[in-house]
Design an enzyme around this catalytic site. Structure first.
Site, PDB file in Angstrom:
ATOM      1  CE1 TYR A 190       5.142  10.084  -2.154  1.00  0.00           C
ATOM      2  CE2 TYR A 190       6.019  11.837  -0.771  1.00  0.00           C
ATOM      3  CZ  TYR A 190       5.464  11.420  -1.955  1.00  0.00           C
ATOM      4  OH  TYR A 190       5.226  12.320  -2.962  1.00  0.00           O
ATOM      5  CD1 TRP A 191       4.695   4.661   6.453  1.00  0.00           C
ATOM      6  CD2 TRP A 191       3.124   5.694   5.243  1.00  0.00           C
ATOM      7  NE1 TRP A 191       4.028   5.528   7.291  1.00  0.00           N
ATOM      8  CE2 TRP A 191       3.053   6.183   6.576  1.00  0.00           C
ATOM      9  CE3 TRP A 191       2.218   6.210   4.299  1.00  0.00           C
ATOM     10  CZ2 TRP A 191       2.137   7.142   6.980  1.00  0.00           C
ATOM     11  CZ3 TRP A 191       1.313   7.170   4.691  1.00  0.00           C
ATOM     12  CH2 TRP A 191       1.276   7.632   6.020  1.00  0.00           C
ATOM     13  CE1 TYR A 225      -0.612   9.492  -3.624  1.00  0.00           C
ATOM     14  CE2 TYR A 225       0.153   7.328  -4.307  1.00  0.00           C
ATOM     15  CZ  TYR A 225      -0.595   8.461  -4.543  1.00  0.00           C
ATOM     16  OH  TYR A 225      -1.333   8.577  -5.701  1.00  0.00           O
ATOM     17  CG  ASP A 269       1.481  13.297 -12.045  1.00  0.00           C
ATOM     18  OD1 ASP A 269       2.584  13.844 -12.155  1.00  0.00           O
ATOM     19  OD2 ASP A 269       1.076  12.789 -10.988  1.00  0.00           O
ATOM     20  CG  LEU A 280       0.162   4.225 -12.646  1.00  0.00           C
ATOM     21  CD1 LEU A 280       0.324   3.213 -13.766  1.00  0.00           C
ATOM     22  CD2 LEU A 280      -0.262   3.545 -11.362  1.00  0.00           C
TER      23      LEU A 280
END
Length: 310
Positions: A96-97, A82, A259, A21
């Protein structure tokens, strides 16, 4: 995903992010530099919930100029989350979740066949190592087969290895290598970070990384080296060549360095720029982004790159 940026039990800033993203946002912003008659359309492929946070995120992606028609909706799941923790040098660690996030089950969505049809009409499809890591094993195999088929149909496939050990089950390096090798065999353009490749394969030099990628069938490869710039190679050269960058004096947050490089690089490359020109734009954008906190920085800050290059 939802992004929390700060110190545990301290002040937290909430926004959104995710490696592909982030790249899509910076690609969309970078496309404003291009003046061709047919502008580049950036579409994002994912799955989101129908909750207010999901609605808000998709709306903001649309505001960034990203086509969200390929973002499927899942009534039963909500976005992953996150947490970024930074040290004094701006280097980050992640928590992270996301095990039940809609994106993890994208390929199981009843409307995913529509995505497959749309991807076959694209000029390029970009994925990352995180795209592979979050999927259940059977879905990962399906995605690799899909990408190989797209490449055989003439769709250019681009891949950033973006290795996050915490996302792989028990950090099974053997599994990682098998999946990455299959991915590289379906890849035209690799945009990788040397540190990640070194962790996975034990490469001693960036040239070793470049040689390995080319042997696997990658036709164009960029090995990102941080403040040292990039090592670039393609099928026309026996050895890679360096594309330097200007080091940044004050680094605030490296969260989206790779990114944003990818987004800047692709905005030039897809408009017809060569590999060196594309690396220069990617380096310039990443140099701005790491001077700000968070994965996606305000557009007013990245407009500086536009002004410099116009």
């Amino acid at each position: 995903m939802i992004e929390l940026n700060g110190k545990p039990f301290g002040a937290m800033h909430q926004t959104f992010g995710g490696d592909t993203l982030n790249a899509a946002v910076y690609l969309s912003r970078g496309c404003e530099l291009n003046t061709e008659d047919q502008p580049i359309t950036v579409s994002y492929v994912s799955a989101m919930g129908t909750d207010p946070l999901s609605e808000g995120m998709v709306s903001r992606w649309h505001d960034e100029g990203i086509n969200t028609d390929l973002v499927l909706r899942d009534d039963n799941r909500t976005p992953g989350l996150y947490l970024i923790q930074l040290d004094d040098q701006g280097e980050r660690t992640f928590l992270y979740w996301r095990n039940q996030s809609p994106a993890r089950y994208l390929l199981q969505h009843p409307d995913f066949s529509q995505i497959e049809q749309s991807l076959s009409k694209m000029d390029m499809v970009f994925v990352s190592g995180i795209s592979l890591a979050i999927l259940p094993e059977e879905d990962r195999i399906k995605l690799l087969e899909l990408l190989a088929n797209l490449r055989s149909q003439g769709v250019e496939v681009s891949f950033d290895s973006n290795y996050r050990p915490a996302l792989w089950p028990n950090d099974e390096l053997k599994t990682v290598k098998e999946n990455y090798q299959a991915m590289y065999q379906a890849t035209d353009l690799a945009l990788v970070t040397f540190d990640d490749e070194q962790l996975i394969w034990g490469d001693k030099t960036p040239q070793e990384t470049l040689d390995r990628l080319q042997k696997l069938g990658v036709t164009k490869a960029v090995v990102k080296l941080g403040e040292e710039g990039c090592l670039v190679g393609d099928t026309t050269s026996d050895n890679g060549y360096a594309v330097p960058t200007t080091p940044v004096e004050t680094v605030v947050d490296t969260t989206s360095a790779g990114d944003s490089f990818n987004g800047g690089f692709l905005s030039c490359y897809l408009a017809g720029g060569n590999l060196e020109q594309s690396c220069q734009r990617g380096n310039a954008l990443a140099g701005v982004v790491i001077q700000h906190r968070g994965a996606i920085i305000p557009k007013s800050a990245t407009d500086v790159v536009t002004q410099k290059q116009n």
